[in-house]
Enzyme design. Structure first.
Site, PDB file in Angstrom:
ATOM      1  N   SER A 248       0.832  -1.203   0.000  1.00  0.00           N
ATOM      2  CA  SER A 248       0.000   0.000   0.000  1.00  0.00           C
ATOM      3  C   SER A 248       0.872   1.260   0.000  1.00  0.00           C
ATOM      4  O   SER A 248       1.638   1.482  -0.925  1.00  0.00           O
ATOM      5  CB  SER A 248      -0.954  -0.049   1.196  1.00  0.00           C
ATOM      6  OG  SER A 248      -1.989   0.889   1.074  1.00  0.00           O
TER       7      SER A 248
ATOM      8  N   HIS B  16      -7.404  -6.049   0.393  1.00  0.00           N
ATOM      9  CA  HIS B  16      -6.274  -5.120   0.368  1.00  0.00           C
ATOM     10  C   HIS B  16      -5.043  -5.670   1.086  1.00  0.00           C
ATOM     11  O   HIS B  16      -3.914  -5.386   0.688  1.00  0.00           O
ATOM     12  CB  HIS B  16      -6.691  -3.789   1.003  1.00  0.00           C
ATOM     13  CG  HIS B  16      -5.655  -2.721   0.894  1.00  0.00           C
ATOM     14  ND1 HIS B  16      -5.153  -2.289  -0.322  1.00  0.00           N
ATOM     15  CD2 HIS B  16      -5.003  -1.991   1.853  1.00  0.00           C
ATOM     16  CE1 HIS B  16      -4.254  -1.339  -0.117  1.00  0.00           C
ATOM     17  NE2 HIS B  16      -4.141  -1.152   1.190  1.00  0.00           N
TER      18      HIS B  16
END
EC number: 3.-.-.-
Length: 364
Positions: A183, A336
Site C-alpha cells: 500500500s 487489500h
C-alpha cells in the site's frame, strides 16, 4: 419564570454531559474487553497452528523458519525506530560477497508485524529486514515520548528519506536490496529504489495505491479540517462492531482462506494500536504511486493486486503505460491486505517472479 427556565436548562445540560460521559466510558470499557478477547483468540489460534505444524512434512517450505517480530526486534536509537533483522546465511559484515536483503515496508496505519506470516515462508538463507516508521507499531511502543520535529517527516517523501537513512546505517555499501512494499509502503519502496539506484535489484509492490479518486481527495480534505479527537471517536465507534468493523472488512475479502476470525482479530488489534495523530499526518502527506514526472528504476518490478481490493485493482495497470518500466502484473483472490489473507500465495508470487528475472541466487 426566567430563573426557573435557566435552572431547568442547566440541569438538562448537566444530565446530557453525564450521559455522554457514561456512554463514552462504556465504549472505552467495551473496547478494552474486545481487545483482550481478540488477543486471547489470536494467541490460542497461533498455539494451535504451531502444534499442528509439528506433524507436517519437514519439506514444507512454509515452516522452514519461525519468526516472532514482537520478541526479536531491535532498536536504532539514532533514528528512534524499532526494526527486525534476520541476517540469513551471510553475515552482514562479510566483505567478500554482496549481501542481498529483502526489505519489507508497511503501509498507512500498519506495522512490520503484518509481514510476519510472509516472512516465515522464506528459507533461513534469506536475509530479511523490516522496521516501523516513527509513531507506528513497536517504534511507538519503544519511543512513546518521541516528538516529530516537522510534519514533513511523516510525508511519503519524509518516510522515504528515513527508510534510506536506516538502510545506509545498518548495511554495508555493497549490499543489494529487494524492496517489498504494501500500500503506502509500495510508494515508499518505489521512491527508495530511486535513491538506491543499481543497489535495488527488484521492486515488489503489494496492493499499491495507484491514483486517488475525486471521492478520496474530497475525503482527505474533510479529514484535514476534522479535529483528531473526533476522528479517534469515530474509530472507537467503528471498533465497537468487532470483527465486522469497517476498518477490518474493507481491508479483507469476505471469504478468507484458513482461520478468518484470527486474521480479522489480529487486524482489529493492529488498527487499535494505530495512533490517530500519526495516521492523519501521514495521510495528509500521502503521495500516489504514479506521481507526475516519476520514473521507475530499470530493475524488474512485480505489481501484485487483490481481486477484491477496494483500494486498487488489476484494471489500474492501464495507468502504467505512460511510465516505462520492466513490469509484471499479477492478481490473487484477496482484499487489500494480501499478505495477511494468503501469505503463501504472496510468497509463491515473489519466488516465481525472482526466478524468472534473476541471473543470480536470491537465497529464496
Amino acid at each position: 419564570m426566567y430563573f426557573f427556565t435557566i435552572s431547568r436548562l442547566t440541569s438538562f445540560i448537566s444530565y446530557g454531559i453525564l450521559g455522554a460521559l457514561g456512554i463514552l466510558t462504556f465504549l472505552y470499557l467495551y473496547d478494552a474487553y474486545l481487545a483482550k478477547s481478540f488477543q486471547r483468540l489470536v494467541i490460542e489460534r497461533r498455539s494451535k497452528r504451531e502444534s499442528l505444524s509439528k506433524n507436517l512434512s519437514p519439506n514444507d517450505n512454509s515452516h522452514n523458519s519461525k519468526i516472532d517480530i514482537s520478541s526479536d526486534y531491535q532498536l536504532l536509537n539514532e533514528y528512534k525506530v524499532a526494526y527486525y533483522l534476520r541476517p540469513g546465511i551471510i553475515p552482514l559484515n562479510h566483505n567478500l560477497a554482496k549481501q542481498e536483503v529483502f526489505v519489507f515496508l508497511h503501509g498507512l496505519g500498519g506495522q512490520m508485524s503484518q509481514f510476519q506470516k510472509v516472512m516465515s515462508y522464506f528459507p533461513p538463507t534469506a536475509c530479511l529486514f523490516s522496521f516501523d516508521y516513527w509513531g507506528c507499531g513497536l517504534s511507538r511502543q519503544a519511543f512513546p515520548n518521541q516528538r516529530i520535529g516537522s510534519v514533513d517527516q511523516l510525508t511519503t517523501k519524509g518516510l522515504s528519506k528515513l527508510t534510506y537513512k536506516v538502510l545506509e546505517k545498518l548495511f554495508p555499501e555493497n549490499t543489494q536490496f529487494i524492496l517489498i512494499g504494501h500500500s503506502m509502503g509500495a510508494t515508499i519502496a518505489s521512491r527508495v529504489s530511486k535513491m538506491l539506484q543499481t543497489r535495488c535489484t527488484a521492486l515488489l509492490l503489494l496492493n499499491p495505491k495507484i491514483r486517488f479518486t475525486s471521492k478520496e481527495i474530497s475525503m482527505i480534505v474533510r479529514l484535514r479540517k476534522t479535529p483528531n479527537a473526533f476522528i479517534s471517536l469515530y474509530r472507537l465507534l467503528d471498533r465497537f462492531h468487532g470483527l465486522r468493523s469497517s476498518s477490518v472488512t474493507r481491508s479483507l475479502s469476505k471469504n478468507i482462506k484458513g482461520d478468518g476470525d484470527a486474521v480479522r482479530a489480529q487486524l482489529w488489534l493492529w488498527n487499535r494500536q494505530s495512533n490517530t495523530k500519526i495516521w492523519k499526518t501521514m495521510l495528509m502527506g500521502l503521495e500516489e504511486l504514479l506521481e507526475p514526472g516519476f520514473h521507475f528504476p530499470k530493475c524488474p518490478i512485480l505489481i501484485l493486486f487483490g481481486e477484491f481490493d477496494p483500494v486498487s485493482s488489476l484494471k489500474d495497470k492501464v495507468f502504467f503505460q505512460d511510465y516505462p518500466g520492466n513490469y509484471t502484473f499479477k492478481e490473487i483472490d484477496t482484499g487489500h491486505c494480501s499478505m495477511l489473507e494468503q501469505p503463501s500465495e504472496v510468497y509463491n508470487c515473489i519466488d516465481s517472479f525472482l526466478d524468472k528475472f534473476s541471473t543470480t541466487d536470491h537465497n529464496i
